[in-house]
Scaffold this active site. Structure first.
Site, PDB file in Angstrom:
ATOM      1  N   ASP B  92       0.812  -1.134  -0.038  1.00 51.00           N
ATOM      2  CA  ASP B  92       0.090   0.021  -0.025  1.00 51.00           C
ATOM      3  C   ASP B  92       0.849   1.192  -0.129  1.00 51.00           C
ATOM      4  O   ASP B  92       2.244   1.054  -0.032  1.00 51.00           O
ATOM      5  CB  ASP B  92      -1.037  -0.255   1.293  1.00 51.00           C
ATOM      6  CG  ASP B  92      -0.325  -0.092   2.591  1.00 51.00           C
ATOM      7  OD1 ASP B  92       0.872   0.367   2.571  1.00 51.00           O
ATOM      8  OD2 ASP B  92      -0.989  -0.037   3.644  1.00 51.00           O
ATOM      9  N   SER B  93       0.111   2.596   0.114  1.00 53.01           N
ATOM     10  CA  SER B  93       1.233   3.528  -0.023  1.00 53.01           C
ATOM     11  C   SER B  93       1.473   4.078   1.106  1.00 53.01           C
ATOM     12  O   SER B  93       2.266   5.103   1.203  1.00 53.01           O
ATOM     13  CB  SER B  93       0.174   4.673  -1.015  1.00 53.01           C
ATOM     14  OG  SER B  93      -0.721   4.988  -0.304  1.00 53.01           O
ATOM     15  N   GLY B  94       0.862   3.601   2.254  1.00 62.40           N
ATOM     16  CA  GLY B  94       1.175   4.317   3.318  1.00 62.40           C
ATOM     17  C   GLY B  94       0.209   5.410   3.769  1.00 62.40           C
ATOM     18  O   GLY B  94      -0.118   5.724   5.053  1.00 62.40           O
ATOM     19  N   ASP B 146      -2.689   8.118  -1.672  1.00 62.14           N
ATOM     20  CA  ASP B 146      -3.879   8.918  -1.891  1.00 62.14           C
ATOM     21  C   ASP B 146      -4.434   9.469  -0.224  1.00 62.14           C
ATOM     22  O   ASP B 146      -3.888   8.779   0.584  1.00 62.14           O
ATOM     23  CB  ASP B 146      -5.259   8.282  -2.545  1.00 62.14           C
ATOM     24  CG  ASP B 146      -5.611   7.045  -1.736  1.00 62.14           C
ATOM     25  OD1 ASP B 146      -4.572   6.557  -0.809  1.00 62.14           O
ATOM     26  OD2 ASP B 146      -6.464   6.397  -2.103  1.00 62.14           O
ATOM     27  N   GLN B 189     -11.381   7.442  -5.595  1.00 59.71           N
ATOM     28  CA  GLN B 189     -12.044   7.587  -4.358  1.00 59.71           C
ATOM     29  C   GLN B 189     -13.672   8.355  -4.635  1.00 59.71           C
ATOM     30  O   GLN B 189     -13.967   8.301  -5.766  1.00 59.71           O
ATOM     31  CB  GLN B 189     -11.148   8.642  -3.601  1.00 59.71           C
ATOM     32  CG  GLN B 189      -9.948   8.008  -3.121  1.00 59.71           C
ATOM     33  CD  GLN B 189     -10.189   7.199  -1.719  1.00 59.71           C
ATOM     34  OE1 GLN B 189     -11.294   7.280  -1.428  1.00 59.71           O
ATOM     35  NE2 GLN B 189      -9.129   6.472  -1.401  1.00 59.71           N
ATOM     36  N   GLY B 216     -11.516   3.693  -0.094  1.00 61.02           N
ATOM     37  CA  GLY B 216     -12.623   4.450   0.703  1.00 61.02           C
ATOM     38  C   GLY B 216     -13.713   3.632   1.108  1.00 61.02           C
ATOM     39  O   GLY B 216     -14.870   4.153   1.418  1.00 61.02           O
ATOM     40  N   ASP B 266      -7.910  -7.693  -0.272  1.00 62.43           N
ATOM     41  CA  ASP B 266      -7.149  -7.991   0.885  1.00 62.43           C
ATOM     42  C   ASP B 266      -7.732  -7.376   2.190  1.00 62.43           C
ATOM     43  O   ASP B 266      -8.747  -6.715   2.155  1.00 62.43           O
ATOM     44  CB  ASP B 266      -5.601  -6.957   0.803  1.00 62.43           C
ATOM     45  CG  ASP B 266      -6.179  -5.358   1.314  1.00 62.43           C
ATOM     46  OD1 ASP B 266      -6.563  -4.714   0.466  1.00 62.43           O
ATOM     47  OD2 ASP B 266      -5.727  -5.197   2.661  1.00 62.43           O
ATOM     48  N   CYS B 304     -11.683 -29.515   4.892  1.00 63.04           N
ATOM     49  CA  CYS B 304     -10.720 -28.570   4.735  1.00 63.04           C
ATOM     50  C   CYS B 304      -9.234 -29.048   4.969  1.00 63.04           C
ATOM     51  O   CYS B 304      -8.704 -29.725   5.872  1.00 63.04           O
ATOM     52  CB  CYS B 304     -10.843 -27.419   5.951  1.00 63.04           C
ATOM     53  SG  CYS B 304      -9.435 -25.999   5.769  1.00 63.04           S
ATOM     54  N   CYS B 306      -6.188 -27.658   5.638  1.00 62.42           N
ATOM     55  CA  CYS B 306      -5.418 -27.069   6.740  1.00 62.42           C
ATOM     56  C   CYS B 306      -5.139 -28.059   7.915  1.00 62.42           C
ATOM     57  O   CYS B 306      -6.074 -28.952   8.143  1.00 62.42           O
ATOM     58  CB  CYS B 306      -5.734 -25.827   7.285  1.00 62.42           C
ATOM     59  SG  CYS B 306      -6.750 -25.777   8.486  1.00 62.42           S
ATOM     60  N   CYS B 309      -7.594 -28.518  10.507  1.00 60.89           N
ATOM     61  CA  CYS B 309      -8.898 -29.341  10.312  1.00 60.89           C
ATOM     62  C   CYS B 309      -8.372 -30.727   9.974  1.00 60.89           C
ATOM     63  O   CYS B 309      -9.102 -31.672  10.639  1.00 60.89           O
ATOM     64  CB  CYS B 309      -9.705 -28.831   9.135  1.00 60.89           C
ATOM     65  SG  CYS B 309     -10.356 -27.111   9.557  1.00 60.89           S
ATOM     66  N   HIS B 335      -5.941 -21.633   9.039  1.00 57.14           N
ATOM     67  CA  HIS B 335      -7.233 -22.373   8.749  1.00 57.14           C
ATOM     68  C   HIS B 335      -7.899 -20.953   8.065  1.00 57.14           C
ATOM     69  O   HIS B 335      -8.620 -21.236   6.901  1.00 57.14           O
ATOM     70  CB  HIS B 335      -8.384 -22.813  10.034  1.00 57.14           C
ATOM     71  CG  HIS B 335      -9.602 -22.806   9.350  1.00 57.14           C
ATOM     72  ND1 HIS B 335      -9.891 -23.956   8.738  1.00 57.14           N
ATOM     73  CD2 HIS B 335     -10.737 -22.206   9.599  1.00 57.14           C
ATOM     74  CE1 HIS B 335     -11.078 -23.748   8.558  1.00 57.14           C
ATOM     75  NE2 HIS B 335     -11.769 -22.775   8.878  1.00 57.14           N
TER      76      HIS B 335
END
Lengths: 375, 375
Positions: B92-94, B146, B189, B216, B266, B304, B306, B309, B335
């Protein structure tokens, strides 16, 4: 069905290369047992523990009886299934941890009454209840219920404590339910007094156990006194049974004890140190929190197969520690368990090939060289 | 050399099945990116993250610039080598995190001055410095700098904020160093106002980016308003570039957004929830701290793959949580990331086979059935 047995494969001086067969598999000795206090080797998946070469883990009766409870573990298939560790498991008797509760416990000739450190609820441990709990947990190796004699102790205190432990050892043996592949270990007490250690070793052999532990060491007496006690104790133990030095220790402790005929070890040091940024390497301990690692692209230990060393730099490990990221303890715990297992494999190979003394001297020299110099 | 590119492989209504090619490999979309804030997906080894099917992770510019520092990461070979993630990385841009510092930051037309939450030291982020930091980190996908418009915001506030972000987007594009396989994403935005979203989408396309994010959202407006905003925004974005909905979300948010043409996501939810005993399953979330799990031998989620599980019971996971064992967060994080990746794989398969609507309806029905009944 597998019988519980010990095979002595090779000796080199007093050092022994052997094999313990249990209901849940074999462990090659000298062996180090990672500690899985509450049903987990902290910060490790069981498969990762096994990947280091560890063949057996330790569980703590005191912790497990309080949470989740031995009956519950039994209903869920026993500790192996509960924690997904299909290999051998040794449980302690609960005695050591109950004794360390200080004001929360009350001892009598029959056993110990104590309060849970979680909720203050009252519980009682006796030789009989300890055997029952360890049976419910389904431990391959059950430890006799004893009193770990505090240090320092006068000869009189150590004698009285040891004799109580011997009475409890007999009751443990009587209460222990024999099953194929399962074994009960007696625990030699007697502090740092050779005559008491001899009396204890003799008393235990009269009772008869599948293995013999040396207890009451690594409690503040120092390495020299510990080795001196082993020097007078292990020769009195039967050659055809495994010997377990409880709660030990640092790599140099282990090497010295193997040279004095010990086969099995456990200690929280590698796991606990892994959670406090201390890493064990062949050249001593490294504190990854130290700022001198912050730009160091080198692995923690060259050639170590653990993911901390194989996949990451000292700089990254330092960053994880400083950032209090869970991955820091995860990687350092893995490394430390790997380092201990690598040491044990080295010891086993050296004994089998008759070069134990050389291996021990080289390990000591490497450790004295100290950590790799900063960049 | 790989060029940064997007392949649109299939569509099903507005839903898209695609592929993003980057300098460090390919990601199949719709994709969920686990968040690796400080150079680690919390409580996970990178190999474990990859084992879930995740192909890309996210790093946070704000955290990494402060510790260990972007220049240090660059000296150590870039973020891929530093954290041992050889696949694609998005940073990300921070901006988002700096804005959330509230009293510790001061914004002007040129950028933001702020104090580190670690030590109070002063730092500054501008479009130009954010591009430079993300280049030092070696992000495959760089995000334009941004301002994430707060919610609620009046039309006037959202307009002013969006226009500032558009000026910063142009400066980000000018400062971004083009390299083969690396891409810069602009961020739409405009709050919940369709006219502002349209103006923003148009402004970004005039500048030209390798991908378009919708920013946003997931800031308190609710799922309905989020979906309504996507309904008016994604049709205005070019079909031949990937679309990324930032910071989203719950499984139902993701399914709804995929149905509205979003390709990338994300969110800290799966990892953060994993550290607070919340597990995502096809039948909703499960709180493993709840005592009703204490005797439950069943896996958290049948089928599952993982380790939580595959290898453990709900009773054991509950025990780990109650005992505050590190393995609890480790297993539940694993999981949750697996559950999200399984969802994304299901979405990709459904779109490719033209049964997205059916998949979405089934997922919703399953979730509404709720967690498996207690024993």
């Amino acid at each position: 069905m597998t019988q519980f047995s010990f095979e002595l494969l090779a000796t080199d001086g007093a050092a022994r290369r052997g094999r313990v067969n249990t209901a849940h598999g074999t462990l090659d000795t000298p062996a180090f047992m990672p500690v899985g206090t509450a049903g987990t080797v902290k910060a490790m998946l069981p498969a990762s523990v096994a990947a280091t070469g560890a063949q057996i883990v330790l569980g703590n009766t005191y912790h497990l009886m309080l949470r989740p409870g031995a009956e519950r573990v039994a209903r869920l298939g026993g500790l192996h299934q509960f924690m997904n560790w299909p290999g051998p498991i040794l449980t302690d008797s609960g005695g050591f941890q109950v004794m360390s509760l200080a004001k929360l416990r009350k001892m009598d000739a029959d056993g110990v009454t104590f309060q849970s450190h979680h909720d203050g609820s009252k519980h009682r441990l006796t030789p009989e209840s300890s055997m029952e709990i360890q049976r419910l947990l389904d431990a391959d190796i059950t430890m006799a219920f004893d009193e770990c004699t505090p240090f320092p102790a006068t000869h009189e205190q150590a004698e009285e404590s040891m004799r109580l432990s011997m009475r409890w050892a007999r009751r443990s043996k009587e209460a222990f339910v024999q099953r194929p592949g399962y074994g009960l270990f007696g625990i030699v007490q007697g502090g740092v007094y050779p005559d008491l250690r001899a009396e204890s070793a003799q008393a235990l052999q009269e009772i008869g156990f599948e293995g013999y532990a040396v207890g009451g060491l690594a409690v503040g007496e120092g390495q020299e006194a510990m080795f001196a006690t082993l020097d007078v104790t292990t020769p009195l133990l039967p050659a055809d049974k495994p010997r377990y030095l409880m709660g030990v220790g640092r790599p140099s402790d282990i090497i010295g004890a193997v040279g004095r005929g010990i086969d099995m070890f456990d200690c929280v040091m590698p796991t606990r140190s892994g959670r406090t940024a201390q890493a064990f390497t062949k050249r001593g301990t490294v504190n990854l929190r130290n700022a001198r690692h912050q730009d160091d692209p080198r692995p923690l230990e060259e050639g170590c197969p653990c993911p901390a060393c194989r996949d990451h730099s000292r700089a990254y490990l330092h960053h994880l520690i400083r950032s209090e990221e869970i991955l820091g303890p995860m990687l350092l715990t893995w490394h430390n368990i790997q380092a201990y297992q690598t040491l044990m494999a080295g010891l086993r190979g050296a004994i089998a090939e008759g070069r134990f003394a050389q291996f021990a001297a080289e390990a000591q020299a490497l450790e004295e060289m100290g950590d790799i110099a900063p960049l």
